[in-house]
Motif scaffolding. Sequence first.
Motif, mmCIF file in Angstrom:
data_model
loop_
_atom_site.group_PDB
_atom_site.id
_atom_site.type_symbol
_atom_site.label_atom_id
_atom_site.label_comp_id
_atom_site.label_asym_id
_atom_site.label_seq_id
_atom_site.Cartn_x
_atom_site.Cartn_y
_atom_site.Cartn_z
ATOM 1 N N ASP A 41 0.841 -1.184 0.000
ATOM 2 C CA ASP A 41 0.000 0.000 0.000
ATOM 3 C C ASP A 41 0.880 1.238 0.000
ATOM 4 O O ASP A 41 2.104 1.152 -0.146
ATOM 5 C CB ASP A 41 -0.963 -0.021 1.188
ATOM 6 N N HIS A 53 -5.617 -3.143 -1.960
ATOM 7 C CA HIS A 53 -4.443 -2.828 -1.152
ATOM 8 C C HIS A 53 -3.500 -1.877 -1.888
ATOM 9 O O HIS A 53 -2.914 -0.975 -1.280
ATOM 10 C CB HIS A 53 -3.712 -4.127 -0.794
ATOM 11 N N THR A 54 -3.345 -2.071 -3.191
ATOM 12 C CA THR A 54 -2.431 -1.233 -3.972
ATOM 13 C C THR A 54 -3.133 -0.043 -4.602
ATOM 14 O O THR A 54 -2.480 0.758 -5.273
ATOM 15 C CB THR A 54 -1.780 -2.061 -5.085
ATOM 16 N N ARG A 55 -4.459 0.041 -4.422
ATOM 17 C CA ARG A 55 -5.266 1.078 -5.053
ATOM 18 C C ARG A 55 -5.106 1.052 -6.575
ATOM 19 O O ARG A 55 -5.101 2.078 -7.246
ATOM 20 C CB ARG A 55 -4.920 2.463 -4.497
#
Length: 391
Positions: free
Chosen positions: A329, A363-365
């Motif tokens: 993230d 989570h990583t957008r």
Amino acid sequence: MSPLALPRRRRNERETPSDVPALDPPITVGRWDVSWTLPAALLLLIVVADWRAPEHMRIVTWIGLVPAFAAGMCGVWTTAVFAVVCLGTVIGLEQSLDHRYPMGGSEFLLVVTACVLSVLASALRLRANRQVRRLEDAAQATRLAVLRPIPPRIGGVRTANVYLAAERAAKVGGDFFDVQPTPFGPRVLLGDVQGKGTSAVDAAAALLSAFREAAYYEADLAVVAERLEHRVRRQNQYVSLLGEAGERFATAVLVGLPAEDTGWLEIVNFGHEAPYVITDERVWALPEGEGAPLGLTELTGRLPPVRRVGFPAEATLLLYTDGVSEARDRSGAFLPLAEELERASDTSPRGVVDLVENAVLRHTRGRLTDDTAVLAVCRDPDPPPGGLALD
């Protein structure tokens, strides 16, 4: 599907180049294209503002923004229409209003220039989009040639998979996976070739072709693993003869499920992330890869051992590449994959793959730093007859 996943295809479906979403999709309501509404609203706002503005203020000179907005959202002809309408509006306002401060020739020339450049910009934007789309189609065709679609039911197992490309305009990388039905039971391979580019794709294709042959004809999983190691070495020798620098290696997981459910499976781990086993009651990781990656086993002097581990009949096996395990993230924290899996309400292959995909994108957008391959399999309690493939 999560909106963040829109540029990427999922599930076990064959994706053709025409399935790839447009790079610059129009704004639609239902089936209607409403991309023109924002430039039209801006044009109306400028006209009203100029009409009601004090005499010393000429808001109409901002009208050059209208075709500029249209150039970024609409086609060439729509942009040209806005350009003509804007020029007509300027002339109409000058004739309708008795301004003490009329628009000068230089200001009018500025509006004309903005309109012409906007039409040219729209044409260049669409041309660039078409070029990138052709590159995407070529990359997608290459990926399909390497990663053939896996049926949802094949060789006594149910499957689900997803491939998330970090670079949208280049949907090919070194991640690979396949499920091969054999007389000895279904066999599964998933891995990641070091590096990027066409040479990594070439190495992945070589490994998959070797796996599909060896897995079908070799009863011993250790022999299949040995064939994969030899294939990587031969590939590196071939590449060196071409004068290309650098040898490739690959982390991988090779799995064999017996034809009859015995409550266990065999696994060979070439330095890859540990797969997970998921049931309705619990989640646990299989042994970590203590062996060297494919192409580097000469450093250890031996291949990784074939390990036999428990695998309940109702369990789902999850394999994935480092795009999952190394997903971070904004603060740099890794994705807690085990915790996500423990919250799974649907432990079928499709449910597990969907959960992992959504977890990675959330989570990583949506900002993936590496290609991501996810594959899940479970035993098919009622396999269809004649499911053994020969290729």
